[in-house]
Enzyme design. Sequence first.
Site, short mmCIF file in Angstrom:
data_model
loop_
_atom_site.label_atom_id
_atom_site.label_comp_id
_atom_site.label_asym_id
_atom_site.label_seq_id
_atom_site.Cartn_x
_atom_site.Cartn_y
_atom_site.Cartn_z
N SER A 152 0.81 -1.23 0.00
CA SER A 152 0.00 0.00 0.00
C SER A 152 0.84 1.28 0.00
CB SER A 152 -0.94 -0.06 1.20
OG SER A 152 -1.79 1.03 1.23
N ASP A 193 -1.60 1.52 -3.69
CA ASP A 193 -2.33 0.40 -4.30
C ASP A 193 -3.77 0.80 -4.64
OD1 ASP A 193 -3.09 0.49 -1.62
OD2 ASP A 193 -3.35 -1.67 -1.46
N GLU A 200 -13.11 5.81 6.40
CA GLU A 200 -12.16 6.32 7.37
C GLU A 200 -11.72 7.68 6.86
OE1 GLU A 200 -9.95 2.60 9.40
OE2 GLU A 200 -9.13 3.13 7.46
N ARG A 208 -4.89 4.94 21.12
CA ARG A 208 -5.05 3.52 20.75
C ARG A 208 -3.70 2.97 20.29
NH1 ARG A 208 -4.92 3.66 15.16
NH2 ARG A 208 -5.37 1.46 14.97
N PRO A 209 -3.51 1.67 20.48
CA PRO A 209 -2.27 1.09 19.95
C PRO A 209 -2.40 0.96 18.44
CG PRO A 209 -3.63 -0.62 20.96
CD PRO A 209 -4.37 0.66 21.14
N SER A 210 -1.37 1.32 17.69
CA SER A 210 -1.40 1.17 16.23
C SER A 210 -1.45 -0.31 15.88
CB SER A 210 -0.14 1.79 15.63
OG SER A 210 0.09 1.26 14.35
N GLY A 211 -2.12 -0.62 14.76
CA GLY A 211 -2.13 -2.00 14.28
C GLY A 211 -1.02 -2.24 13.26
N THR A 212 -0.32 -1.20 12.86
CA THR A 212 0.68 -1.37 11.79
C THR A 212 2.09 -0.93 12.18
OG1 THR A 212 0.28 0.82 10.87
CG2 THR A 212 -1.09 -0.95 10.02
N ARG A 240 -0.97 5.66 19.28
CA ARG A 240 -1.37 6.88 18.59
C ARG A 240 -2.25 7.74 19.48
NH1 ARG A 240 0.61 6.24 13.60
NH2 ARG A 240 0.42 4.20 12.63
#
Length: 555
Positions: free
Chosen positions: A67, A287, A388, A519-523, A528
Site C-alpha cells: 500500500s 495500491d 475512514e 489507541r495502539p497502532s495496528g501497523t 497513537r
Amino acid sequence: MNEEQSSVILNTSSRFSPPQGVKLSYGTAGFRADASLLQSTVYRVGILAALRSLKTKSVIGVMITASHNQVSDNGVKIADPSGGMLSQHWEPFADALANATSPHQLVKLINEFVEKENIPFDGIRPAEVLLGRDTRPSGDDLLEAARQGVTSIIGAVALDMGILTTPQLHWMVRARNKGLKASEQDYFEQLSSSFRYLLDLIPSERSKLGGANEKLVVDGANGVGGVKLKALEKLLSGLVIEVRNSSEDGGVLNDGVGADYVQKEKVVPHGFGSKDAGIRCASLDGDADRLVYFSVQPESNGTIDLVDGDKILSLFSLFIREQLSILNEKEDIKNLHQARLGVVQTAYANGASTGYLKQLGLEVELTPTGVKYLHEKAAEFDIGIYFEANGHGTVLFSEYFTGWLEARSNELSSGSKGSEAEKAALRLLAVSKLINQAVGDALSGLLLVEVILQHMEWSIHRWNDLYHDLPSRQLKVKVADRTAVVTANAETVVVSPPGLQEAINEETAKYPHGRSFVRPSGTEDVVRVYAEASTQETADSLANSVAKLVDRFLG
Ligand code: 16G
Ligand code: MG
C-alpha cells in the site's frame, strides 16, 4: 492430508526459509515488512489461500502489496470469497503458519488445522486462487512464491492476474464467486458504463457547465492507480482527467506523493504547486484503495484545502439520502421498500463530520479502526456507507435492496426513464454497480464523486464548505509495550492501564470542543494520540498533554 500431500509441502517449503528472529503478524491488513524478509511468508500465505478455497469451495485472492509504505517494503493479504478481507477467525492460523520455524512444524500445523476446520481434501472441487501485485520491483518474485505456495496443495490452480490495484483483485474475486464476468476489461466496462448511466440521469435542466466540469488532476502516488486510471479514462466521456505521478513517470512510489502523504501532511504532493491553485485535485495511495481530494490554496507555500474521507462520506450520504427521499415521497412506485441507510465512521472522523451527518438525520455508527470492522458494520444496512478519514471506504447495498432496485428497473419500458421516483431507483442501482462493493476503491470512488459533483453542479469549494473541520492533531508515542493499551467502545475509551482514561478526561475537559483518544497502532510499534479542539493551538496542546500522559503511564 495424505502422505503424498505432506511430502509435497515438506519439499517445496524447504526452498523458502523463514527470516531469523522476526515475528510476523497478519495485522490489520495482512503481513507487511521489508520485501527481502517476505519470501517464506508469501509462500505460506499461498498455502493458506488454497486451504481457504477448499474450505469455502470458492475462489480466493492473494494480493502482493504494501500500500502506502515505502517502495522497499512489500506485503501480502487475502481476499475472501465475498471479495472482502480474510475472515478474522483465520488470522491466528495465518500468524502461526508465517512463524513456523521448520518445514516439519509447518506440515504439523497445517495437518492440525485441516482437521480442526474439517477442510475437504476430496478432490471434488480443486482450490482456485487469483494472484495480483502492485508495481513494486519485488512483486514479481513474491508472486512466484505465492504461486508455489498455492500449487503445493495438490490440484490447486493459481491464476496470475498480473499488475492490479488491490481493489481490482478484490472485485475480481467477488465477481468470480457470483458467477459474473470478472476480467480487468469487465471491471473497466462496468465502471465506465454505470458512470455514463449516472451522467445521463442528471436532470436535463441542470446546465452541466458548473465548476465540476473543469478537468480533474490526479496524483497517482507513483504507483499502479495512475496507470489503471489512464486505461479507464479511455472509456469515459464527460470527464477530463490529467494523471500525474503515475508509475511509468519514473518517480519513487509513495515518496512525497499519494493519499497517505497528502492527508497526513496536508501539503501538495510532488508535481503540484501554485499553478494548480483552485483546481479540483485528487490523490490515490500506492495500491489505489484510498482516495482524498484537495485544492491548492492560492499564493500559499504548498498548503492545501484537504477534502478527506469524511467529506467523501458526507457527499455520498447526501446524494444517496436525496435519492431515497425522492423514492419515499412518490407514491407511484409499486411495493415501496423503506430502505435503512446507515453511515459508519471511526473515532478518527472529524467531530464536525459526525455532527453534520447526524444533523442530516442519519444513523451514525462508530467501529474500531481497520476496513474489516467498518465493512462488517455497514453490511447491516440496506445501504451502508463507510469511510475512514484517511480515504478508505465504499458503499454496500444489501442483496434484498439490490433485488428490489433491479425489479423496479426491469419494470421500466425500454427507452423511457419513467417518473422521478423511478429515476431515483435507477440512480441507486447504477451507484451499486459503479461503486466497488468488495472493498474501498479509489477509482470507483473517484467516479462516484465526480458524477455527484456534476449532478449537484458543485465545485470542490462548494463541497468542501459542507462543514468546517475542527482543528485536530495526531501524534505517536513510542512505548515499551503498545499492547498494554487496551481500548473499548470503538477505541474511544482506554480500559487499561487503569487511571489513564480518567487522566485523559480531566485534561480534555479543560478545552472547549475538546476530544481526545489513544489507541495502539495496528501497523507500527507505537501508541497513537488524537486530539481535537476549537483552535489549532489548543488541539496541539491537548495532543501534547495526552501524549505525556501516555508516556507517564506506559513509558
Ligand atoms: C491499515 C488499514 C486501515 C487503517 C490503518 C490504521 C485496511 C485495508 N487498512 O492500513 O484501514 O486505517 O491500518 O493504521 O484495513 P494504524 O493501526 O497504524 O493506525
Ligand atoms: Mg492502500
